[in-house]
Design an enzyme around this catalytic site. Structure first.
Site, PDB file in Angstrom:
ATOM      1  N   GLY A 184      31.347  48.984-116.035  1.00  0.00           N
ATOM      2  CA  GLY A 184      31.056  47.966-117.033  1.00  0.00           C
ATOM      3  C   GLY A 184      30.973  48.417-118.482  1.00  0.00           C
ATOM      4  O   GLY A 184      30.151  49.239-118.823  1.00  0.00           O
ATOM      5  N   SER A 185      31.797  47.857-119.347  1.00  0.00           N
ATOM      6  CA  SER A 185      31.849  48.332-120.725  1.00  0.00           C
ATOM      7  C   SER A 185      32.721  47.400-121.568  1.00  0.00           C
ATOM      8  O   SER A 185      33.020  46.282-121.152  1.00  0.00           O
ATOM      9  CB  SER A 185      32.413  49.763-120.759  1.00  0.00           C
ATOM     10  OG  SER A 185      33.482  49.878-119.856  1.00  0.00           O
TER      11      SER A 185
END
Length: 217
Positions: A184-185
């Protein structure tokens, strides 16, 4: 399924943990051990899924800006890019969930003229301040259309490792890999003000395939 080179350490740890917990479950729970092993197997499979490398036919691009990652367009706005451009630019931000492919690709072709790693915080990746306060990398490309394009890998609340392989002087090819972010980013792309933006907020992108903008030649 081909796995990314960044998967080795994570998969090794996940395998050891899976074996230990599975063995303990079988030893202590006997026939009820499946209640533990099945959820563990799902999580273990998701680790492999996260590091998948899909086959994609990458085209040649000159004025096109391609999506640098798989994800969702969450921001399109005019901002002041103060690290390299020192001027106003159009920021396009794409958020990646843990289920997305996390390979990071060059959004444009050209020559790498700047790269820098910044330690920082771990705000949730969709937070506007994460672009300047989170752990991140910044890369700038001098394009064949005589523009400077900046893009930024941003660590999120879960992502704690950013990898980028490019160096100043390297040739960049739009759609080809330059880095990876674990779990996640977000990716930000900063474009000239006269760029034609093709994507819109809410669009789902495929890295290296979808054209999100077009620069004037």
């Amino acid at each position: 399924m081909k796995l990314h080179r960044e998967s080795k350490g994570t998969i090794t740890v996940a395998t050891i943990v899976f074996i230990i917990l599975g063995a303990l479950a079988i030893y202590f729970l006997k026939m009820w051990s499946l209640l533990i092993i099945m959820p563990l197997l799902v999580v273990y499979s998701l680790v492999f899924w996260f590091f998948r490398v899909p086959n994609r036919d990458i085209l040649e691009h000159r004025e096109n800006v391609v999506a640098p990652v798989d994800g969702k367009v969450v921001m399109i706005k005019e901002v002041e890019e103060n690290e390299f451009l020192k001027e106003k630019a159009i920021q396009v931000s794409i958020f990646m969930s843990p289920l997305n492919v996390h390979i990071c690709r060059y959004p444009v072709s050209g020559k790498v003229v700047y790269k820098k790693y910044h330690p920082g915080k771990y705000l949730v990746a969709w937070h506007e301040k994460s672009s300047t306060e989170n752990e991140r990398t910044t890369v700038a490309i001098d394009t064949p259309t005589h523009h400077k394009v900046v893009f930024r890998q941003i660590a999120g609340y879960v992502a704690r490792r950013i990898v980028f392989y490019c160096n100043e002087g390297d040739e960049a090819k739009a759609g080809h890999e330059f880095g990876f972010i674990k779990f996640g980013s977000r990716m930000d792309v900063f474009l000239p003000l006269d760029t034609e933006i093709i994507c819109k907020i809410g669009d789902i992108t495929k890295g290296g395939l979808d054209v999100i903008a077009r620069m004037k030649d």
